[in-house]
Motif scaffolding. Structure first.
Motif, PDB file in Angstrom:
ATOM      1  N   LYS A   4     -27.121  21.856 -19.998  1.00 24.23           N
ATOM      2  CA  LYS A   4     -28.031  22.568 -20.897  1.00 24.23           C
ATOM      3  C   LYS A   4     -29.439  22.601 -20.321  1.00 24.23           C
ATOM      4  N   ARG A   5     -29.883  21.466 -19.762  1.00 21.61           N
ATOM      5  CA  ARG A   5     -31.217  21.429 -19.156  1.00 21.61           C
ATOM      6  C   ARG A   5     -31.310  22.398 -17.983  1.00 21.61           C
ATOM      7  N   MET A   6     -30.250  22.453 -17.178  1.00 25.63           N
ATOM      8  CA  MET A   6     -30.250  23.360 -16.035  1.00 25.63           C
ATOM      9  C   MET A   6     -30.301  24.813 -16.501  1.00 25.63           C
ATOM     10  N   TYR A 143     -34.362  21.167  -7.256  1.00 21.81           N
ATOM     11  CA  TYR A 143     -33.771  20.851  -8.550  1.00 21.81           C
ATOM     12  C   TYR A 143     -32.415  21.516  -8.770  1.00 21.81           C
ATOM     13  N   VAL A 144     -32.347  22.839  -8.586  1.00 22.91           N
ATOM     14  CA  VAL A 144     -31.107  23.564  -8.867  1.00 22.91           C
ATOM     15  C   VAL A 144     -30.014  23.224  -7.854  1.00 22.91           C
ATOM     16  N   ARG A 145     -30.346  23.218  -6.582  1.00 23.65           N
ATOM     17  CA  ARG A 145     -29.344  22.986  -5.541  1.00 23.65           C
ATOM     18  C   ARG A 145     -28.583  21.668  -5.706  1.00 23.65           C
ATOM     19  N   PRO A 146     -29.259  20.522  -5.868  1.00 21.31           N
ATOM     20  CA  PRO A 146     -28.502  19.269  -6.013  1.00 21.31           C
ATOM     21  C   PRO A 146     -27.549  19.288  -7.213  1.00 21.31           C
ATOM     22  N   TYR A 147     -27.979  19.894  -8.297  1.00 20.55           N
ATOM     23  CA  TYR A 147     -27.119  19.960  -9.484  1.00 20.55           C
ATOM     24  C   TYR A 147     -25.854  20.760  -9.192  1.00 20.55           C
ATOM     25  N   TYR A 152     -20.057  21.677  -7.983  1.00 19.34           N
ATOM     26  CA  TYR A 152     -19.107  22.624  -7.388  1.00 19.34           C
ATOM     27  C   TYR A 152     -18.953  22.370  -5.892  1.00 19.34           C
ATOM     28  N   ASN A 153     -17.947  23.015  -5.283  1.00 14.60           N
ATOM     29  CA  ASN A 153     -17.789  22.902  -3.843  1.00 14.60           C
ATOM     30  C   ASN A 153     -18.848  23.735  -3.122  1.00 14.60           C
ATOM     31  N   ILE A 159     -22.893  30.333  -3.662  1.00 15.04           N
ATOM     32  CA  ILE A 159     -22.870  31.645  -4.312  1.00 15.04           C
ATOM     33  C   ILE A 159     -23.677  31.624  -5.605  1.00 15.04           C
ATOM     34  N   LEU A 160     -23.499  30.576  -6.408  1.00 11.35           N
ATOM     35  CA  LEU A 160     -24.237  30.487  -7.666  1.00 11.35           C
ATOM     36  C   LEU A 160     -25.738  30.357  -7.414  1.00 11.35           C
TER      37      LEU A 160
END
Length: 273
Positions: A4-6, A143-147, A152-153, A159-160
């Motif tokens: 949710k935070r992401m 922040y986004v990348r490590p999550y 995911y793989n 891609i995301l």
């Protein structure tokens, strides 16, 4: 809760950026008729919106982590100069290769696709460095990348990341693009494919060497050359092909080295085994 935070971070980053571009830059351009250099400075400030959102909301997005701790961790990974140089060469080389291919296709001199730009060299360097490379990377890669990489793989995470990063730019396609009408279709397609491919490149170089500097260098090497390009829509179509090849090589290399046999992110620890 973390998901949710992401999600909230991405939504707020989009909203803040779009409002800043339309509100600040739009007003400065249409109402106050500000000169190009002022608009460029304002656009650089807008590019910092992912970082502004993250830092102002650090207690919510990264509970228990201070800003100092966040940046210390983001730059904690080992820096290998050879990998940093290779990352820069691949990124800048992709753009130069696309121009070279286009010059061969169109039968024009390679130099005809380049210009000195609208600013002195030092200003172009400074503008390019202080926009996306230093303004966006804390958010998208810190922040986004490590999550996403944890969840995911390698392929799905890349891609995301690419799609999130791509569509954040949507407002710029309509207010800061030279392309209209049917030309918008290949231009948008190029944005989606190229930016997603760059995420594959960034993830490759940051894997096992988790340092934000790799993302900053790659982002900068991609941006800086656009200060001197004088190209039409065909360049972006060629660029799609170049980055598809780069992404294909990355995927083939991972398969050859069996990096994804367990279908989850693999730490390479610098050198491939």
């Amino acid at each position: 809760m973390e998901q949710k935070r992401m999600r909230n971070y991405v939504i707020i980053s989009y909203a803040v950026f779009w409002m800043m571009v339309l509100g600040i830059c739009g007003t400065a351009s249409m109402v106050f008729k500000c000169p190009p250099v002022v608009l460029r400075i304002m656009s650089n400030v807008c590019a910092w919106s992912p970082t502004f959102v993250l830092l102002l909301g650090m207690r919510y997005f990264k509970p228990g982590t201070s800003i100092k701790e966040f940046y210390k961790k983001s730059f904690a990974g080992k820096i290998r100069i050879s990998k940093l140089v290779l990352a820069a060469v691949i990124t800048a080389g992709a753009t130069v290769s696309a121009v070279l291919i286009l010059s061969l296709i169109q039968g024009k001199p390679f130099t005809s696709y380049w210009t000195l730009g609208g600013y002195p060299l030092w200003a172009s360097f400074l503008f390019s460095l202080t926009t996306g490379p230093t303004g966006e990377e804390a958010g998208w890669r810190g922040y986004v990348r490590p999550y996403l990489n944890k969840r995911y793989n390698f392929y799905k995470a890349s891609i995301l990341q690419g799609l999130i990063w791509t569509f954040w730019h949507t407002v710029l396609w309509f207010v800061d693009s030279d392309f209209l009408g049917w030309d918008m279709i290949p231009y948008v397609l190029s944005n989606v494919i190229v930016i997603t491919s760059i995420c594959f490149v960034i993830n490759t170089f940051m894997e096992g060497n988790d340092n934000l500097l790799y993302g900053i260098v790659i982002h900068f090497c991609f941006n800086i050359l656009y200060c001197f390009l004088a190209v039409d829509i065909w360049f972006y179509l060629v660029l799609i092909g170049v980055y598809c090849v780069i992404t294909g090589v990355i995927c083939a290399r991972r398969k050859r080295l069996h990096l994804d046999e367990k279908n989850h992110p693999v730490e390479m620890n610098g050198d491939s085994k």
